[in-house]
Design a protein around this motif. Structure first.
Motif, PDB file in Angstrom:
ATOM      1  N   PHE A 281      47.659  35.044  42.744  1.00 55.05           N
ATOM      2  CA  PHE A 281      48.298  36.192  43.159  1.00 55.05           C
ATOM      3  C   PHE A 281      48.850  36.378  41.377  1.00 55.05           C
ATOM      4  CE2 PHE A 281      51.190  32.258  43.777  1.00 55.05           C
ATOM      5  CZ  PHE A 281      52.491  32.977  42.300  1.00 55.05           C
ATOM      6  N   ILE A 282      49.597  36.022  40.554  1.00 55.01           N
ATOM      7  CA  ILE A 282      50.020  36.309  39.152  1.00 55.01           C
ATOM      8  C   ILE A 282      48.571  37.268  38.758  1.00 55.01           C
ATOM      9  CG2 ILE A 282      50.093  35.490  37.054  1.00 55.01           C
ATOM     10  CD1 ILE A 282      51.145  32.593  38.243  1.00 55.01           C
ATOM     11  N   ILE A 283      47.612  37.115  38.919  1.00 56.97           N
ATOM     12  CA  ILE A 283      46.653  37.789  37.847  1.00 56.97           C
ATOM     13  C   ILE A 283      46.128  39.317  38.630  1.00 56.97           C
ATOM     14  CG2 ILE A 283      44.878  37.203  38.593  1.00 56.97           C
ATOM     15  CD1 ILE A 283      43.531  37.980  35.707  1.00 56.97           C
ATOM     16  N   ASP A 284      46.711  38.822  40.635  1.00 62.54           N
ATOM     17  CA  ASP A 284      46.410  39.802  41.672  1.00 62.54           C
ATOM     18  C   ASP A 284      47.451  41.008  40.800  1.00 62.54           C
ATOM     19  OD1 ASP A 284      43.682  38.422  42.323  1.00 62.54           O
ATOM     20  OD2 ASP A 284      44.938  37.743  44.323  1.00 62.54           O
ATOM     21  N   ALA A 285      48.576  40.416  40.947  1.00 63.03           N
ATOM     22  CA  ALA A 285      50.295  41.330  41.424  1.00 63.03           C
ATOM     23  C   ALA A 285      49.490  42.726  39.840  1.00 63.03           C
ATOM     24  CB  ALA A 285      51.158  40.334  41.813  1.00 63.03           C
ATOM     25  N   GLY A 286      49.930  41.634  38.899  1.00 62.32           N
ATOM     26  CA  GLY A 286      49.460  42.270  37.379  1.00 62.32           C
ATOM     27  C   GLY A 286      48.480  43.586  37.202  1.00 62.32           C
ATOM     28  N   PHE A 287      47.380  42.879  38.363  1.00 65.06           N
ATOM     29  CA  PHE A 287      45.716  44.704  38.218  1.00 65.06           C
ATOM     30  C   PHE A 287      46.809  45.053  39.489  1.00 65.06           C
ATOM     31  CE2 PHE A 287      42.504  41.667  36.777  1.00 65.06           C
ATOM     32  CZ  PHE A 287      42.367  41.297  35.734  1.00 65.06           C
ATOM     33  N   ALA A 288      47.200  45.175  40.350  1.00 65.91           N
ATOM     34  CA  ALA A 288      47.740  45.732  41.523  1.00 65.91           C
ATOM     35  C   ALA A 288      48.511  46.667  40.686  1.00 65.91           C
ATOM     36  CB  ALA A 288      48.075  44.994  42.839  1.00 65.91           C
ATOM     37  N   ALA A 289      49.681  46.763  39.449  1.00 65.98           N
ATOM     38  CA  ALA A 289      50.728  47.052  39.412  1.00 65.98           C
ATOM     39  C   ALA A 289      49.446  48.193  38.463  1.00 65.98           C
ATOM     40  CB  ALA A 289      51.785  46.164  38.368  1.00 65.98           C
ATOM     41  N   ILE A 290      48.944  47.817  37.269  1.00 62.65           N
ATOM     42  CA  ILE A 290      48.147  48.854  36.315  1.00 62.65           C
ATOM     43  C   ILE A 290      47.666  50.159  37.427  1.00 62.65           C
ATOM     44  CG2 ILE A 290      46.421  48.831  34.362  1.00 62.65           C
ATOM     45  CD1 ILE A 290      47.452  45.596  33.900  1.00 62.65           C
ATOM     46  N   THR A 291      46.719  48.528  38.429  1.00 61.82           N
ATOM     47  CA  THR A 291      45.677  50.254  38.724  1.00 61.82           C
ATOM     48  C   THR A 291      47.320  51.250  39.646  1.00 61.82           C
ATOM     49  OG1 THR A 291      44.681  48.924  39.820  1.00 61.82           O
ATOM     50  CG2 THR A 291      44.810  50.534  40.613  1.00 61.82           C
TER      51      THR A 291
END
Length: 339
Positions: free
Chosen positions: A126-136
């Motif tokens: 969920f850490i990297i998933d949240a980061g990627f979602a935020a950048i998107t």
């Protein structure tokens, strides 16, 4: 900002005290958490090294409205400030906000103010998933930092990052010593020049810049140039990986002397306000990263807290530029320091 900090203090209880002076004394050895590793000596060294820097005040000049804009690694910035990549809200910050809300606040708030935020990586997906979602969600206006994983995990995460449409991808190679990763049984480690060359080539083939975070010696800085990195971050991971290392402001000048002009130089470590940003720039950085201040702002005020922090830092930086006669970012140098 006082209200934001008070809210953060409540939500981060047991993980960060949101001290009036964030110097690592109250949280030494608290890793996981927001403290420094072991005795906290490296955390303290970051603060002490910056505190020892003095500015030459000059007021006989015509600088009244300094220009804070700059470009680093092809990224246009309203001021030379980035949010450092920090993740793991649940085990480092108390979980008072979700990882998704935290990442969106940092990345979105930075994008709204014309700078850029980094996102973290870690063992829980969920850490990297949240980061990627935020950048998107910010239209690609963010920099994902990938840990120096061993095996297929590194390439899998790089492949996902390459699909984000962001301007750069980073690797916090200093995470090779993180206690939290070791406790979770996930292999990370140093990278050879050959391994880094392959990673850099892959990122550049995707049309993005590559930033290597965790450089503390002129040797590693020169190797970063050799492998083709576009930027480095002079960083000891906030004092969280190696006890008794020097403060980043101690080593920044010699690194700048070795590679300035051949690679973009970013720096973090103990930076708390716009005057600290100015000091790092004068010591040789092209841009400066802040970590804990953005974490506190995001937990305590989400996106509004982040934009408030950015506005505060910019005001302090502008004041420092006026009071040192610095017309623009490029004009900030060691002549502005009392050496």
């Amino acid at each position: 900002m006082k209200e934001v900090r008070d809210k953060a203090r409540q939500l981060m209880k047991g993980y960060c005290r949101v001290c009036p002076v964030c110097n690592g004394k109250a949280c030494s050895g608290e890793v996981p958490g927001m403290g420094g590793l072991g005795t906290g000596a490296t955390f303290a060294a970051n603060l002490d090294a910056l505190a020892a820097v003095r500015l030459n005040m000059r007021l006989v000049h015509d600088v009244k409205e300094p220009d804070t804009t700059t470009t680093v690694c092809g990224i246009a910035l309203d001021m030379p400030v980035l949010a450092a990549p920090i993740g793991g809200v649940s085990f480092n910050m108390g979980g008072g906000v979700s990882e998704e809300d935290y990442a969106a606040a940092v990345v979105g708030g930075c994008a709204e103010r014309g700078i850029i935020g980094g996102t973290g990586d870690g063992v829980p997906p969920f850490i990297i998933d949240a980061g990627f979602a935020a950048i998107t969600g910010a239209g690609g206006r963010g920099i994902p930092f990938i840990k120096p994983w061993d095996g297929a995990e590194l390439d899998e995460k790089l492949d996902r990052a390459l699909e984000l449409g962001c301007p750069a991808i980073g690797m916090d190679i200093d995470a090779a010593g993180l206690v939290t990763l070791r406790k979770m049984g996930r292999p990370v480690g140093p990278k050879t020049p050959a391994e880094l060359s392959r990673i850099v080539a892959k990122v550049k083939a995707g049309g993005m810049a590559f930033i290597l975070k965790g450089i503390m010696t002129t040797i590693d800085a020169s190797l970063a140039v050799e492998v083709g990195a576009d930027g480095i971050v002079v960083s000891n991971h906030g004092g969280r990986v190696l006890d008794h290392a020097p403060g980043t402001a101690e080593v920044l000048p010699e690194i700048a002397d070795a590679v300035k002009g051949r690679i973009a130089i970013l720096a973090d470590g103990g930076v708390r306000d716009g005057v600290d940003v100015f000091k790092m720039l004068a010591l040789g950085a092209d841009a400066v990263m802040l970590g804990r201040p953005f974490s506190i702002a995001a937990v305590g005020g989400l996106k509004d807290g982040v934009t408030m922090l950015v506005d505060t830092i910019k005001g302090q930086l502008v004041q420092a530029m006026v009071l040192t006669g610095s017309a623009n970012v490029a004009s900030i140098g060691r002549h502005a320091l009392r050496m």
